[in-house]
Scaffold this motif. Structure first.
Motif, PDB file in Angstrom:
ATOM      1  N   ALA A 461      14.291  -8.508  33.994  1.00  0.00           N
ATOM      2  CA  ALA A 461      13.567  -9.405  33.098  1.00  0.00           C
ATOM      3  C   ALA A 461      14.366  -9.762  31.853  1.00  0.00           C
ATOM      4  CB  ALA A 461      12.236  -8.770  32.686  1.00  0.00           C
ATOM      5  N   VAL A 462      15.367  -8.946  31.495  1.00  0.00           N
ATOM      6  CA  VAL A 462      16.041  -9.154  30.205  1.00  0.00           C
ATOM      7  C   VAL A 462      17.560  -9.279  30.319  1.00  0.00           C
ATOM      8  CG1 VAL A 462      14.223  -8.028  28.879  1.00  0.00           C
ATOM      9  CG2 VAL A 462      16.062  -6.641  29.826  1.00  0.00           C
ATOM     10  N   GLY A 472      18.344 -10.774  25.379  1.00  0.00           N
ATOM     11  CA  GLY A 472      17.303 -10.758  26.406  1.00  0.00           C
ATOM     12  C   GLY A 472      16.015 -10.115  25.928  1.00  0.00           C
ATOM     13  N   ARG A 475      14.251 -12.541  23.753  1.00  0.00           N
ATOM     14  CA  ARG A 475      13.643 -13.584  24.574  1.00  0.00           C
ATOM     15  C   ARG A 475      12.306 -13.095  25.154  1.00  0.00           C
ATOM     16  NH1 ARG A 475      17.158 -13.694  28.239  1.00  0.00           N
ATOM     17  NH2 ARG A 475      18.602 -15.103  27.177  1.00  0.00           N
ATOM     18  N   LEU A 476      12.276 -11.840  25.609  1.00  0.00           N
ATOM     19  CA  LEU A 476      11.040 -11.270  26.143  1.00  0.00           C
ATOM     20  C   LEU A 476       9.977 -11.193  25.048  1.00  0.00           C
ATOM     21  CD1 LEU A 476       9.386  -9.705  28.293  1.00  0.00           C
ATOM     22  CD2 LEU A 476      10.513  -7.627  27.487  1.00  0.00           C
ATOM     23  N   LEU A 499      11.233 -16.158  31.781  1.00  0.00           N
ATOM     24  CA  LEU A 499      12.421 -15.298  31.862  1.00  0.00           C
ATOM     25  C   LEU A 499      13.271 -15.566  33.088  1.00  0.00           C
ATOM     26  CD1 LEU A 499      10.747 -11.925  30.789  1.00  0.00           C
ATOM     27  CD2 LEU A 499      12.051 -13.500  29.364  1.00  0.00           C
TER      28      LEU A 499
END
Length: 517
Positions: A461-462, A472, A475-476, A499
């Motif tokens: 996810a990151v 990342g 961003r999450l 994502l």
């Protein structure tokens, strides 16, 4: 130019064009034959993937039974409850045996009475205690049965899970029109050769007739040989008739270059059809991997006082199953234990390790252990030097009523807490990943707001290639704040949309927990 010279040129051109036509016809036939063999080989490889996946599922199921038997002291009633799940839709024989000083005795029996191999219980006593699926052979009877067993490792080498599955009547497997085996004549043999005495099942009379191919795939500690042929033309009727079409066109148009144009255009059409077929086979194989992965993951539970939503997305460029997983175990009203983990590598070994760790967490929690004790016990199950795998694991215990969260991590990211319009990554003690060695960290206790949302995730996810991890994580956090206020399932879906990126290869798991306050 005289009539004779014109005739010689005409004959020469006609012979040359007919020779070219004959050569092109032979080439078309050879290409078509080669395409048929490649498509048949792909079909057999797909069947082999299904068999290997089934072997992995059987190994996980028997290993789970063995783990439960170990954890419960090999109680017959507990074994009977677990075995009943397997016997709901099948006519199997499942039994639990104990090996003591070379002597084998039966502890519990469910389903049909076990026939056992020719050398009886001694065949079970000779198995290695390594957790492998051992295929013991075909047992004659009405109907014949396939015998297999598993002797767990990790201090439980005195127990053996033994099973017998009935083979189809007459070893003939019925095939429906929507089956992936439709359109193929197949025979499956136990062992490295097509021995008629070791026939497991077939979709047509044996021996399989026609232009056959064979392949051998692993099945537990044994092998299965697949012999197959196609009674119809896999590339279609046009591809089968293409050599004759080229020959006819070449004869008719031997005085002009149109024959070459016709041949090239038709060959292009065949190539496009083959490309479409290859793409379909690719999607079908990737679908099998995805189905297996989702079958190994738990359903999202409904808890009292805590809302749960979870999503798993496979890497877009991979055909193998992955090792990302999640689980949520209810401990009481408003209380639960959650786990998110990631196994290194891909394929069936990663999926098998993932299933073993997931069920081990449930077993240790069922024994009443705290989450930091559970993580300590998990570290004994795999060793990177032996298994060539390691795992990052995040364990958390949520008590929404008391406003308390306990966390412990083995090389995994802490969760993201979204509350009061703010988002922050929670810090918790982090030890080395499971399988790497070293002591496990102690769990940390954190205070929670009256209401909020907790998001646990895996590195897919990151992480992006060429980008620092802080980018990342930011961003999450931003995506979670933008989606705050949505229903929890919609919030998780919005995170995945925000994502994801083109060319993403790593699997992604996002687990959301929300307490209303």
């Amino acid at each position: 130019m005289s009539i004779s010279a014109v005739r010689k040129v005409t004959v020469g051109v006609a012979v040359l064009l007919l020779a070219i036509t004959a050569g092109l016809t032979f080439l078309t036939w050879r290409v078509d034959e080669h395409s048929e063999q490649r498509l048949l080989a792909r079909q057999l490889a797909q069947v082999g993937t299904l068999l290997t996946s089934q072997a992995a599922v059987l190994q996980v199921q028997l290993a789970d039974m063995g783990q439960v038997a170990v954890n419960t002291g090999a109680r017959p009633d507990t074994f009977a409850r677990w075995a009943a799940r397997q016997l709901q839709q099948t006519q199997q024989s499942l039994s639990l045996w104990r090996v003591t000083d070379g002597q084998v005795s039966q502890v519990a029996q469910q389903g049909l009475e076990a026939r056992l191999p020719a050398d009886g219980p001694a065949a079970l006593g000779s198995l290695k205690a390594d957790g492998s699926l051992n295929v013991l052979g075909i047992l004659p009877g009405d109907p014949d049965r396939l015998a297999y067993a598993l002797r767990p490792a990790e201090g439980a080498g005195d127990l053996v899970i033994y099973a017998e599955s009935p083979l189809p009547k007459g070893h003939r497997l019925p095939v429906t029109s929507d089956s992936p085996l439709s359109g193929l004549d197949l025979a499956l043999y136990l062992g490295p050769t097509a021995d008629p005495e070791q026939l497991l099942e077939s979709t047509a009379p044996v021996p399989i007739r026609g232009e056959t191919q064979r392949t051998t795939v692993p099945f537990g500690t044994g092998q299965v040989t697949i012999v197959g042929a196609s009674p119809t033309h896999l590339a279609g009727g046009l591809a089968a008739a293409l050599p004759w079409i080229v020959l006819a066109v070449g004869v008719v148009l031997s005085l002009g270059a149109a024959a070459v144009v016709e041949y090239v255009s038709r060959r292009r059409a065949v190539a496009e059809r083959l490309a479409v077929e290859n793409e379909r086979l690719y999607r079908q194989q990737r679908g099998i991997a995805g189905t297996l992965q989702h079958a190994l993951l738990p359903p999202v539970p409904e808890l009292e006082g805590v809302e749960v939503a979870a999503r798993y997305v496979a890497g877009v460029d991979e055909l193998d199953v992955g090792g990302d997983w999640f689980d949520v175990i209810e401990k009481g009203p408003g209380r639960c234990v959650f786990v998110v983990g990631d196994i290194s590598g891909r394929g069936l070994p990663a999926a098998t390790t993932m299933a073993s760790l997931r069920f081990a967490v449930r077993a240790y929690l069922a024994e009443g252990h705290d989450i930091d004790v559970v993580l300590t016990k998990l570290r004994r199950l795999i060793d990177v030097d032996v298994d060539h795998q390691f795992a990052t694991v995040l364990l958390g215990e949520l008590d929404s009523g008391a406003g308390r969260l306990r966390l412990v991590s083995a090389g995994h990211f802490g969760p993201l807490l979204v509350a009061d319009g703010q988002g922050r990554l929670l810090e918790c003690p982090v030890s080395a990943p499971v399988g790497v060695g070293g002591p496990a960290a102690s769990a940390a206790a954190l205070e929670l707001p009256a209401k909020g949302t907790l998001l646990a995730f895996t590195d897919g996810a990151v992480e992006r290639r060429g980008e620092v991890i802080d980018t990342g994580l930011d961003r999450l956090r931003t995506a979670a704040l933008d989606a705050d206020g949505q229903p929890l399932p919609s919030l998780v879906d919005s995170l995945l949309d925000a994502l994801s990126f083109e060319g993403q290869k790593d699997d992604t798991v996002i687990l959301g927990l929300r307490w209303p306050g």
